[in-house]
Enzyme design. Structure first.
Site, PDB file in Angstrom:
ATOM      1  N   ASP A 115       0.816  -1.214   0.000  1.00  0.00           N
ATOM      2  CA  ASP A 115       0.000   0.000   0.000  1.00  0.00           C
ATOM      3  C   ASP A 115       0.859   1.278   0.000  1.00  0.00           C
ATOM      4  O   ASP A 115       0.596   2.222  -0.745  1.00  0.00           O
ATOM      5  CB  ASP A 115      -0.892  -0.053   1.257  1.00  0.00           C
ATOM      6  CG  ASP A 115      -1.770   1.166   1.371  1.00  0.00           C
ATOM      7  OD1 ASP A 115      -2.599   1.361   0.473  1.00  0.00           O
ATOM      8  OD2 ASP A 115      -1.606   1.925   2.343  1.00  0.00           O
ATOM      9  N   ALA A 117       3.979   1.660  -1.007  1.00  0.00           N
ATOM     10  CA  ALA A 117       4.695   1.786  -2.283  1.00  0.00           C
ATOM     11  C   ALA A 117       3.747   2.307  -3.360  1.00  0.00           C
ATOM     12  O   ALA A 117       4.086   3.199  -4.138  1.00  0.00           O
ATOM     13  CB  ALA A 117       5.272   0.429  -2.678  1.00  0.00           C
ATOM     14  N   ARG A 118       2.538   1.772  -3.363  1.00  0.00           N
ATOM     15  CA  ARG A 118       1.551   2.113  -4.391  1.00  0.00           C
ATOM     16  C   ARG A 118       1.082   3.565  -4.268  1.00  0.00           C
ATOM     17  O   ARG A 118       0.937   4.265  -5.262  1.00  0.00           O
ATOM     18  CB  ARG A 118       0.352   1.168  -4.196  1.00  0.00           C
ATOM     19  CG  ARG A 118      -0.657   1.123  -5.300  1.00  0.00           C
ATOM     20  CD  ARG A 118      -1.636  -0.005  -5.010  1.00  0.00           C
ATOM     21  NE  ARG A 118      -2.522   0.337  -3.900  1.00  0.00           N
ATOM     22  CZ  ARG A 118      -3.659   1.000  -4.045  1.00  0.00           C
ATOM     23  NH1 ARG A 118      -4.044   1.395  -5.235  1.00  0.00           N
ATOM     24  NH2 ARG A 118      -4.415   1.282  -2.995  1.00  0.00           N
ATOM     25  N   HIS A 156       5.967  12.001  15.050  1.00  0.00           N
ATOM     26  CA  HIS A 156       5.764  13.236  14.280  1.00  0.00           C
ATOM     27  C   HIS A 156       5.741  14.483  15.160  1.00  0.00           C
ATOM     28  O   HIS A 156       6.430  15.465  14.890  1.00  0.00           O
ATOM     29  CB  HIS A 156       4.448  13.173  13.498  1.00  0.00           C
ATOM     30  CG  HIS A 156       4.327  11.975  12.616  1.00  0.00           C
ATOM     31  ND1 HIS A 156       5.355  11.534  11.831  1.00  0.00           N
ATOM     32  CD2 HIS A 156       3.304  11.120  12.401  1.00  0.00           C
ATOM     33  CE1 HIS A 156       4.956  10.472  11.155  1.00  0.00           C
ATOM     34  NE2 HIS A 156       3.715  10.191  11.488  1.00  0.00           N
TER      35      HIS A 156
HETATM   36  P1  NAD Z   1       1.228  -3.839   2.884  1.00  0.00           P
HETATM   37  O1  NAD Z   1       0.723  -4.944   3.749  1.00  0.00           O
HETATM   38  O2  NAD Z   1       0.281  -3.124   1.992  1.00  0.00           O
HETATM   39  O3  NAD Z   1       2.387  -4.404   1.947  1.00  0.00           O
HETATM   40  C1  NAD Z   1       3.359  -5.271   2.410  1.00  0.00           C
HETATM   41  C2  NAD Z   1       4.346  -5.594   1.288  1.00  0.00           C
HETATM   42  O4  NAD Z   1       5.329  -6.470   1.834  1.00  0.00           O
HETATM   43  C3  NAD Z   1       3.743  -6.312   0.083  1.00  0.00           C
HETATM   44  O5  NAD Z   1       4.404  -5.851  -1.074  1.00  0.00           O
HETATM   45  C4  NAD Z   1       4.129  -7.774   0.336  1.00  0.00           C
HETATM   46  O6  NAD Z   1       4.296  -8.537  -0.875  1.00  0.00           O
HETATM   47  C5  NAD Z   1       5.457  -7.618   1.017  1.00  0.00           C
HETATM   48  N1  NAD Z   1       5.786  -8.758   1.868  1.00  0.00           N
HETATM   49  C6  NAD Z   1       5.157  -9.174   3.000  1.00  0.00           C
HETATM   50  N2  NAD Z   1       5.756 -10.301   3.469  1.00  0.00           N
HETATM   51  C7  NAD Z   1       6.770 -10.581   2.639  1.00  0.00           C
HETATM   52  C8  NAD Z   1       7.757 -11.630   2.574  1.00  0.00           C
HETATM   53  N3  NAD Z   1       7.829 -12.595   3.503  1.00  0.00           N
HETATM   54  N4  NAD Z   1       8.638 -11.591   1.578  1.00  0.00           N
HETATM   55  C9  NAD Z   1       8.582 -10.622   0.623  1.00  0.00           C
HETATM   56  N5  NAD Z   1       7.704  -9.613   0.621  1.00  0.00           N
HETATM   57  C10 NAD Z   1       6.796  -9.604   1.616  1.00  0.00           C
HETATM   58  O7  NAD Z   1       1.996  -2.829   3.860  1.00  0.00           O
HETATM   59  P2  NAD Z   1       2.172  -1.239   3.705  1.00  0.00           P
HETATM   60  O8  NAD Z   1       0.939  -0.570   4.152  1.00  0.00           O
HETATM   61  O9  NAD Z   1       2.702  -0.928   2.359  1.00  0.00           O
HETATM   62  O10 NAD Z   1       3.260  -0.918   4.819  1.00  0.00           O
HETATM   63  C11 NAD Z   1       4.641  -1.201   4.675  1.00  0.00           C
HETATM   64  C12 NAD Z   1       5.404  -0.603   5.856  1.00  0.00           C
HETATM   65  O11 NAD Z   1       5.253   0.798   5.835  1.00  0.00           O
HETATM   66  C13 NAD Z   1       4.905  -1.054   7.221  1.00  0.00           C
HETATM   67  O12 NAD Z   1       6.003  -1.106   8.110  1.00  0.00           O
HETATM   68  C14 NAD Z   1       3.971   0.065   7.627  1.00  0.00           C
HETATM   69  O13 NAD Z   1       3.851   0.157   9.019  1.00  0.00           O
HETATM   70  C15 NAD Z   1       4.700   1.243   7.062  1.00  0.00           C
HETATM   71  N6  NAD Z   1       3.852   2.405   6.791  1.00  0.00           N
HETATM   72  C16 NAD Z   1       2.807   2.326   5.936  1.00  0.00           C
HETATM   73  C17 NAD Z   1       2.045   3.434   5.664  1.00  0.00           C
HETATM   74  C18 NAD Z   1       0.914   3.386   4.686  1.00  0.00           C
HETATM   75  O14 NAD Z   1       0.359   4.450   4.426  1.00  0.00           O
HETATM   76  N7  NAD Z   1       0.556   2.253   4.141  1.00  0.00           N
HETATM   77  C19 NAD Z   1       2.351   4.667   6.284  1.00  0.00           C
HETATM   78  C20 NAD Z   1       3.439   4.734   7.158  1.00  0.00           C
HETATM   79  C21 NAD Z   1       4.180   3.593   7.390  1.00  0.00           C
END
Ligand code: NAD
Length: 484
Positions: A21, A23-24, A240
Site C-alpha cells: 500500500d 509503495a503504491r 511526528h
Molecule cells: P502492505 O501490507 O500493503 O504491503 C506489504 C508488502 O510487503 C507487500 O508488497 C508484500 O508482498 C510484502 N511482503 C510481506 N511479506 C513478505 C515476505 N515474507 N517476503 C517478501 N515480501 C513480503 O503494507 P504497507 O501498508 O505498504 O506498509 C509497509 C510498511 O510501511 C509497514 O512497516 C507500515 O507500518 C509502514 N507504513 C505504511 C504506511 C501506509 O500508508 N501504508 C504509512 C506509514 C508507514
C-alpha cells in the site's frame, strides 16, 4: 523562476514490499514525479521486491496503475510515464526464506548508489538486513530506509536498532518520519536560523506558550485492529509531534549538518519532563454523522486505546523554563489541519488606553492544508475614532508567494527518497533520538495503563473531549480553533 532541480547520481533502489500500500500510494508515484522533474538519471533502476509472482512487465503495469490513481492529472505525461516504467524491474522474493535472493544479487552492478527501502512490517527488517549481507548484495556504502513504526516501546526500538546495527552502520540507516520532509517543517529551521527577527525572542521570556495540533477527520475504520494496539500517543506523538517539538525548541546547531541538527534535537528530548497525569487528556470518538464509534471501528468493545490525546509538556532547560508546550492530535475531529502556533507574551507595558482589541502576537506555521506562515500583529484600526488597535495577519501562503517555484516542490516522500540517494541524513531520525523519544513516552503510557484510565468519549466533528479544553482553560489560555 527557472527550475533548479539537480539530478542525483545513478542509483539502484530496491523496494522490499514494492507491491504494498505504501509503495503504491506514496513511494512509486513520488519517484515518478521526481523522474518527471528531471531529478532521476536515465540509468537509474527501481526494483520492486515482494511476495507476488510478477515479472518486470507485471510490476510496470502495477506502477502504471498507481500513477494513474495517485498522480494529479496535469502531471501525467505519457512520454515521461513510458520512460519511467522502463526504469522498473521486479524480483519475486521471500524475505524470510531463500527464494529470489540470488535473482536480486544477479541484478547488482558497479558504479550505482545502492539503496534498499524496507517498506514491509518491522518484524521483517532483521530478515532482510541479514540476507542483504549474507548474499553479499549490499555493499559497504549501501543505504537502507526503514518506515515507522520504529518500535512500540523503548525495549522493542532498542531491539530493532540492535538488529539493524548487526548489519549496517548508523550512517547507512535512514529512519523515515515523513513530517520532516514537509516544506514548512524545513522552513521552520530557515525562519529561526536565517533571520535575526525571531531568534532573540525565541525563549520563555518572550514566548508564553506553544501549541502543536495534528487534527484528522478520518477515523480508524479499515485499520482499527492495527490502530488499537498503538493509539494516538504511539502513532503520532512519539514520532511526528516530537519531531516538530524538537525543531521549535532546539538550540541553533553549529551547522546545517545531519549530526549537528540531530544532536540538538536529542538534547530537547532528553530535557522533556515526565508528564503529570492531570496534564494528559485521552479521548475516543463516539458514533455520529452516520459513522460508527471508535469502539466499533477497533472491533474491541472494551478498548482503552486513545484516538485523541492532549498533553501539556515542559522542557527543563534555560530557554524554555516556564513556557508550556500544549500538544494535541486526534481522529474524527472537525477539520484536517496541522499547525504549530507560537504565542508571544504581551508587551510589558501598554501606552494605549484602549485595550479592547488587544491580543498577543502569534506566529502560526501551517503544515496542512495550504502550507504557509502567518504572523499576527497589532496595528491601528484604520480611519477616524482615535487610537483603536486591531490585530491583522501578515500572511505568507507559500503557494501564493512562490507560485512559480511551488509547482515543482516535491512532497515529503519525494524529497526524503532523493535525500537517501544524495546520502543526506539531516531529515532522518537517528537511533538514539528514537530511543530517547520512547524513553520519555514509555512511563506516560505505563502510567495510564497502571491507573486503568479510560479515554473520555467525544463527538465526531468537534475539537475533542471537554477535558482537553480545561487543560488550557485552567492555565488561563485557550486552544486555537480547529477548522476556523
Ligand atoms: P502492505 O501490507 O500493503 O504491503 C506489504 C508488502 O510487503 C507487500 O508488497 C508484500 O508482498 C510484502 N511482503 C510481506 N511479506 C513478505 C515476505 N515474507 N517476503 C517478501 N515480501 C513480503 O503494507 P504497507 O501498508 O505498504 O506498509 C509497509 C510498511 O510501511 C509497514 O512497516 C507500515 O507500518 C509502514 N507504513 C505504511 C504506511 C501506509 O500508508 N501504508 C504509512 C506509514 C508507514
Amino acid at each position: 523562476m527557472a527550475s533548479r532541480v539537480i539530478p542525483v547520481e545513478v542509483f539502484d533502489l530496491v523496494i522490499f514490499g514494492g507491491t504494498g500500500d505504501l509503495a503504491r500510494r506514496k513511494i512509486l508515484p513520488g519517484l515518478y514525479l521526481r523522474w518527471l522533474a528531471g531529478q532521476i538519471p536515465a540509468e537509474a533502476r527501481i526494483i520492486g521486491a515482494a511476495r507476488g509472482e510478477l515479472d518486470d512487465q507485471g510490476f510496470r503495469d502495477f506502477v502504471a496503475a498507481s500513477i494513474e490513481e495517485f498522480v494529479a492529472r496535469d502531471r501525467k505525461d505519457k512520454a515521461a510515464i513510458k520512460g519511467f516504467l522502463e526504469r522498473l524491474h521486479y524480483v519475486a522474493i521471500d524475505v524470510t526464506g531463500e527464494k529470489g535472493w540470488k535473482d536480486l544479487k544477479a541484478l547488482g552492478r558497479e558504479g550505482a548508489v545502492q539503496a534498499f527501502y524496507f517498506s514491509v512490517a518491522p518484524a521483517l527488517f532483521g530478515a532482510i538486513a541479514e540476507r542483504l549481507r549474507s548474499y553479499e548484495i549490499a555493499g559497504a556504502e549501501a543505504r537502507i530506509v526503514v518506515e515507522k513504526p520504529f518500535g512500540r516501546d523503548l525495549a522493542s526500538a532498542r531491539a530493532l536498532n540492535a538488529t539493524l546495527a548487526q548489519h549496517f552502520e548508523e550512517g547507512q540507516i535512514y529512519r523515515i518520519d515523513h513530517y520532516l520532509g514537509k516544506e514548512t517543517v524545513q522552513n521552520l529551521m530557515a525562519v529561526r536560523f536565517a533571520n535575526i527577527l525571531f531568534e532573540p525572542l525565541w525563549k520563555s521570556e518572550y514566548i508564553d506558550h506553544v501549541q502543536i495540533t495534528v487534527a484528522e477527520t478520518v477515523g480508524v475504520e479499515g485499520r482499527g485492529a492495527y490502530y488499537d494496539k498503538s493509539g494516538a500517543m504511539r502513532d503520532m506523538v512519539q514520532n511526528h509531534i516530537m519531531q516538530l517539538l524538537c525543531l521549535i525548541a532546539m538550540e541553533p546547531p553549529y551547522h546545517f549538518d545531519p549530526d549537528a541538527v540531530r544532536d540538538e534535537k536529542l538534547k530537547v528530548i532528553r530535557a522533556l519532563d515526565p508528564v503529570k497525569p492531570e496534564d494528559i487528556v485521552r479521548g475516543q470518538y463516539l458514533a455520529g454523522a452516520g459513522e460508527g464509534s471508535y469502539l466499533e471501528h477497533s472491533g474491541n468493545k472494551d478498548s482503552r486505546t486513545e484516538s485523541y490525546i492532549a498533553l501539556k509538556v515542559h522542557i527543563s532547560n534555560w530557554r524554555w523554563k516556564g513556557t508550556p508546550f500544549y500538544l494535541r492530535t486526534g481522529k474524527r475531529l472537525r477539520a484536517r489541519e496541522s499547525e504549530i502556533a507560537i504565542t508571544f507574551r504581551e508587551p510589558p507595558h501598554s501606552i494605549f488606553d484602549d485595550h479592547s482589541g488587544w491580543r498577543e502576537n502569534v506566529l502560526v506555521i501551517r503544515l496542512q492544508p495550504d502550507e504557509g506562515m502567518n504572523l499576527k500583529v497589532m496595528i491601528k484600526e484604520p480611519g477616524p475614532g482615535g487610537m483603536r488597535l486591531t490585530q491583522v495577519p501578515l500572511d505568507m501562503s507559500f503557494a501564493e508567494a512562490l507560485a512559480n517555484t511551488m509547482e515543482d516542490v516535491p512532497d515529503a516522500y519525494e524529497r526524503l527518497i532523493m535525500d537517501v540517494i544524495r546520502g543526506n541524513q539531516t531529515l532522518f531520525m537517528r537511533g538514539d533520538e528514537v530511543e530517547a523519544a520512547w524513553a520519555w513516552t514509555d512511563p506516560i503510557i505505563q502510567g495510564w495503563e497502571a491507573r486503568g484510565d479510560r479515554p473520555q468519549g467525544y463527538d465526531p466533528g468537534t475539537s475533542g473531549p471537554e477535558d482537553a479544553l480545561m487543560l488550557m482553560h485552567r492555565d488561563g489560555r485557550r486552544w486555537r480553533g480547529i477548522g476556523q
